[in-house]
Design an enzyme around this catalytic site. Structure first.
Site, PDB file in Angstrom:
ATOM      1  N   GLY A  98      -5.381   4.992  -6.054  1.00  0.00           N
ATOM      2  CA  GLY A  98      -5.998   5.494  -4.814  1.00  0.00           C
ATOM      3  C   GLY A  98      -6.064   6.999  -4.667  1.00  0.00           C
ATOM      4  CE  LYS A 139      -5.766   2.798  -1.359  1.00  0.00           C
ATOM      5  NZ  LYS A 139      -6.296   3.256  -0.086  1.00  0.00           N
ATOM      6  CB  SER A 179     -11.108   8.176   1.901  1.00  0.00           C
ATOM      7  OG  SER A 179     -10.879   9.378   1.187  1.00  0.00           O
ATOM      8  CD  GLU A 209      -7.597  13.858  -5.002  1.00  0.00           C
ATOM      9  OE1 GLU A 209      -8.291  12.867  -4.744  1.00  0.00           O
ATOM     10  OE2 GLU A 209      -6.782  14.347  -4.202  1.00  0.00           O
ATOM     11  CE1 TYR A 249      -2.874   3.157   0.877  1.00  0.00           C
ATOM     12  CE2 TYR A 249      -3.750   1.922   2.717  1.00  0.00           C
ATOM     13  CZ  TYR A 249      -3.762   3.032   1.911  1.00  0.00           C
ATOM     14  OH  TYR A 249      -4.677   4.031   2.151  1.00  0.00           O
ATOM     15  CB  SER A 282      -2.702   6.075  -2.051  1.00  0.00           C
ATOM     16  OG  SER A 282      -3.843   5.291  -2.036  1.00  0.00           O
TER      17      SER A 282
HETATM   18  C1  LIG Z   1      -3.760  10.320   1.102  1.00  0.00           C
HETATM   19  C2  LIG Z   1      -5.126   9.726   1.229  1.00  0.00           C
HETATM   20  O1  LIG Z   1      -5.729   9.811   2.267  1.00  0.00           O
HETATM   21  N1  LIG Z   1      -5.593   9.112   0.183  1.00  0.00           N
HETATM   22  C3  LIG Z   1      -6.907   8.499   0.145  1.00  0.00           C
HETATM   23  C4  LIG Z   1      -7.726   9.121  -0.958  1.00  0.00           C
HETATM   24  O2  LIG Z   1      -8.956   8.455  -1.055  1.00  0.00           O
HETATM   25  C5  LIG Z   1      -7.951  10.608  -0.658  1.00  0.00           C
HETATM   26  O3  LIG Z   1      -8.636  10.749   0.579  1.00  0.00           O
HETATM   27  C6  LIG Z   1      -8.774  11.246  -1.763  1.00  0.00           C
HETATM   28  O4  LIG Z   1      -8.159  11.022  -2.998  1.00  0.00           O
HETATM   29  C7  LIG Z   1      -8.929  12.750  -1.515  1.00  0.00           C
HETATM   30  O5  LIG Z   1      -7.673  13.385  -1.624  1.00  0.00           O
HETATM   31  C8  LIG Z   1      -6.779   7.008  -0.094  1.00  0.00           C
HETATM   32  O6  LIG Z   1      -5.908   6.725  -1.128  1.00  0.00           O
HETATM   33  C9  LIG Z   1      -6.320   6.352   1.174  1.00  0.00           C
HETATM   34  C10 LIG Z   1      -7.432   5.623   1.822  1.00  0.00           C
HETATM   35  O7  LIG Z   1      -8.443   5.386   1.266  1.00  0.00           O
HETATM   36  C11 LIG Z   1      -7.304   5.154   3.155  1.00  0.00           C
HETATM   37  O8  LIG Z   1      -6.299   4.618   3.523  1.00  0.00           O
HETATM   38  O9  LIG Z   1      -8.289   5.273   3.901  1.00  0.00           O
END
Ligand SMILES: CC(=O)N[C@@H]([C@@H](O)[C@H](O)[C@H](O)CO)[C@@H](O)CC(=O)C(=O)O
Length: 251
Positions: free
Chosen positions: A143, A118, A162, A146, A88, A120
């Site tokens: 991940g 994953k 998220s 946006e 991850y 991100s």
């Molecule tokens: C850095 C970060 O928190 N990235 C999120 C994204 O979903 C992020 O919240 C979203 O792209 C908005 O910036 C996810 O990749 C991580 C995630 O879902 C988690 O671990 O909960």
């Protein structure tokens, strides 16, 4: 990561129980600051019959290079050698910027259960270069919500993020437009999602805000975040929800 190991075990057990017959796959995140805790969680995930495990890099004492990170991941995976294993990559949180393409070189020899990443991170060049090292049984999941469309264009096998907890239906529309080759439609939805997340970020988007939005949209009572994450101010949640409803009047 704010939960104790005992709390994480309880949570994983509940997810595995509740998901039975409803979800295709439960991946348990087992990353910790301590290798021993991660191994303990990995073994536990195998015992409760999770489908896979995922691991972020420790972020206090950080691996300095791909070899160090691979060695750490190998040690975690060895505690549950039969469970599919995902790295991850989340450099904005861990501060670990080891290029994933470097990590992937020879990883299946070190970790036979390795099944993908994953990803991100926002470095789309690194993401793209991972595909030349891909094996048929691996998945690369993107991940950064946006930028989901960019991940898909480069070949992402899926997405984990998220905001899919509450804007999932819009992302599903984006996915289906992309699959049909309707790039203009997919781009329009992505731009709307960027507009929505742009305001959320301006207002201090973090785990506390994210959690509150899940509460607002789902109607479920999820409780407050744990310190040092602060609860979201109700005015902030209301403004973001208002923006959401004005951009997406319906699912
Ligand atoms: C850095 C970060 O928190 N990235 C999120 C994204 O979903 C992020 O919240 C979203 O792209 C908005 O910036 C996810 O990749 C991580 C995630 O879902 C988690 O671990 O909960």
């Amino acid at each position: 990561m704010s939960l104790t190991v005992a709390e994480r075990k309880l949570l994983a057990e509940e997810w595995c129980k509740k998901a039975k017959g409803k979800m295709d796959h439960v991946a348990v995140h087992v990353g910790c600051m301590s290798l021993k805790d991660s191994q303990d969680l990995a073994l536990h995930a195998a015992q409760i019959k999770a489908d896979s495990i995922a691991v972020i890099s420790p972020s206090f004492f950080k691996p300095k290079n791909a070899h160090a990170l691979r060695s750490y991941l190998k040690a975690v995976a060895s505690a549950a050698p039969n469970l599919p294993f995902y790295y991850y990559h989340i450099p904005s949180i861990t501060g670990v910027n080891v290029l994933v393409r470097d990590l992937l070189v020879g990883i299946e020899e070190e970790i036979p259960s390795f099944r993908g990443v994953k990803f991100s991170g926002i470095d789309l060049m690194d993401f793209g270069l991972c595909f030349s090292l891909m094996k048929p049984n691996w998945s690369l999941l993107y991940g950064v919500d946006e930028q989901m469309l960019s991940g898909l264009v480069l070949g992402a096998d899926g997405a984990v993020g998220s905001t899919y907890n509450y804007v999932g239906c819009q992302f599903n529309k984006l996915l289906s437009a992309f699959e049909k080759g309707e790039l203009v439609e997919a781009r329009t939805i992505q731009f709307k999602l960027q507009d929505f997340l742009g305001l959320a970020m301006k207002l201090g988007f973090d785990v506390g805000v994210n959690k509150q939005l899940m509460v607002e949209v789902s109607g479920l009572s999820l409780g407050p975040p744990r310190f040092p994450v602060m609860p979201c101010h109700p005015d902030v949640a209301a403004s973001i929800k208002h923006k959401y409803e004005s951009i997406f009047p319906q699912c």
